[in-house]
Design a protein around this motif. Sequence first.
Motif, PDB file in Angstrom:
ATOM      1  N   GLU A   1      -1.576   5.886 -14.969  1.00 34.49           N
ATOM      2  CA  GLU A   1      -2.747   5.230 -14.109  1.00 34.49           C
ATOM      3  C   GLU A   1      -2.696   5.547 -12.536  1.00 34.49           C
ATOM      4  OE1 GLU A   1      -3.254   1.099 -14.316  1.00 34.49           O
ATOM      5  OE2 GLU A   1      -2.513   0.915 -16.153  1.00 34.49           O
ATOM      6  N   ASN A   2      -1.536   6.103 -12.185  1.00 34.85           N
ATOM      7  CA  ASN A   2      -1.426   6.501 -10.611  1.00 34.85           C
ATOM      8  C   ASN A   2      -1.000   8.244 -10.590  1.00 34.85           C
ATOM      9  OD1 ASN A   2      -1.463   3.970  -9.034  1.00 34.85           O
ATOM     10  ND2 ASN A   2       0.066   3.595 -10.544  1.00 34.85           N
TER      11      ASN A   2
ATOM     12  N   ARG B   1       0.985  -1.112   0.185  1.00 31.81           N
ATOM     13  CA  ARG B   1      -0.061  -0.153   0.021  1.00 31.81           C
ATOM     14  C   ARG B   1       0.698   1.392   0.012  1.00 31.81           C
ATOM     15  NH1 ARG B   1       1.226   0.785   4.800  1.00 31.81           N
ATOM     16  NH2 ARG B   1       1.136  -0.391   6.454  1.00 31.81           N
TER      17      ARG B   1
ATOM     18  N   ARG C   1       0.454   6.710  -3.070  1.00 38.15           N
ATOM     19  CA  ARG C   1       0.470   7.305  -4.470  1.00 38.15           C
ATOM     20  C   ARG C   1      -0.026   6.110  -5.543  1.00 38.15           C
ATOM     21  NH1 ARG C   1       5.079  11.445  -6.135  1.00 38.15           N
ATOM     22  NH2 ARG C   1       3.814  11.441  -7.976  1.00 38.15           N
TER      23      ARG C   1
ATOM     24  N   LYS D   1      -2.754   3.152  -6.577  1.00 33.03           N
ATOM     25  CA  LYS D   1      -4.115   2.699  -6.402  1.00 33.03           C
ATOM     26  C   LYS D   1      -4.328   1.409  -6.350  1.00 33.03           C
ATOM     27  CE  LYS D   1      -5.577   6.290  -9.419  1.00 33.03           C
ATOM     28  NZ  LYS D   1      -6.132   6.415 -10.814  1.00 33.03           N
ATOM     29  N   GLU D   2      -3.080   0.499  -6.398  1.00 29.31           N
ATOM     30  CA  GLU D   2      -3.233  -0.848  -6.349  1.00 29.31           C
ATOM     31  C   GLU D   2      -1.755  -1.106  -5.512  1.00 29.31           C
ATOM     32  OE1 GLU D   2      -3.397  -3.148  -9.917  1.00 29.31           O
ATOM     33  OE2 GLU D   2      -5.068  -1.830 -10.544  1.00 29.31           O
TER      34      GLU D   2
END
Length: 131
Positions: free
Chosen positions: A122-123, A70, A73, A75-76
Motif C-alpha cells: 500500500e505504501n 506523518r 513514506r 500515506k496514512e
Amino acid sequence: MLAMMAGIGSCMVEEPGREPLKDLSEQMDVLAILQETVGQDILKGDWDGALQMARGMDSVFGICNASFDRHQRLKEPFRDFYEKKMEKAMGQLIRSLKRRDSLGSVNRYEYLVKRCNSCHNENEVAERAHL
C-alpha cells in the motif's frame, strides 16, 4: 565521559513536536530482525525466545504508533495501518506462542508476515518481510 553523556542524551524522551530520533526505516529494520528471529525460534521450538521477540515487535509497533503520525513514506499515520493490519495479528501470534501451539504459531506468524507485506504494498515499499 563525554561519550557516555552523549549516549545518555540520545536516550532521553523526545519533546513533543520534534522529529523522532530514529526514522521509520530504522524501526522497520529492527522489526525485520525481530520478525525473522520469531520465525526461527518457532521452527526450533524455542517458545520463550519467540515470545520475547514477538513482544519486542509489539513494543516497536508501539513506538511507531506514537512517533509516526506523518512520514514521507506513509500515506496514512502508522497507527492507522497498525490498527487495520497488525494489531489483531500480533495479538493472535502472542497468544499462540504463550500456549506453545506449534500449528497456530506458524499460521499466525505467516499471517502476520502477509499483513506486513500488504502494508508495504500500500505504501509502495520495495522491501518485503520474509518467512
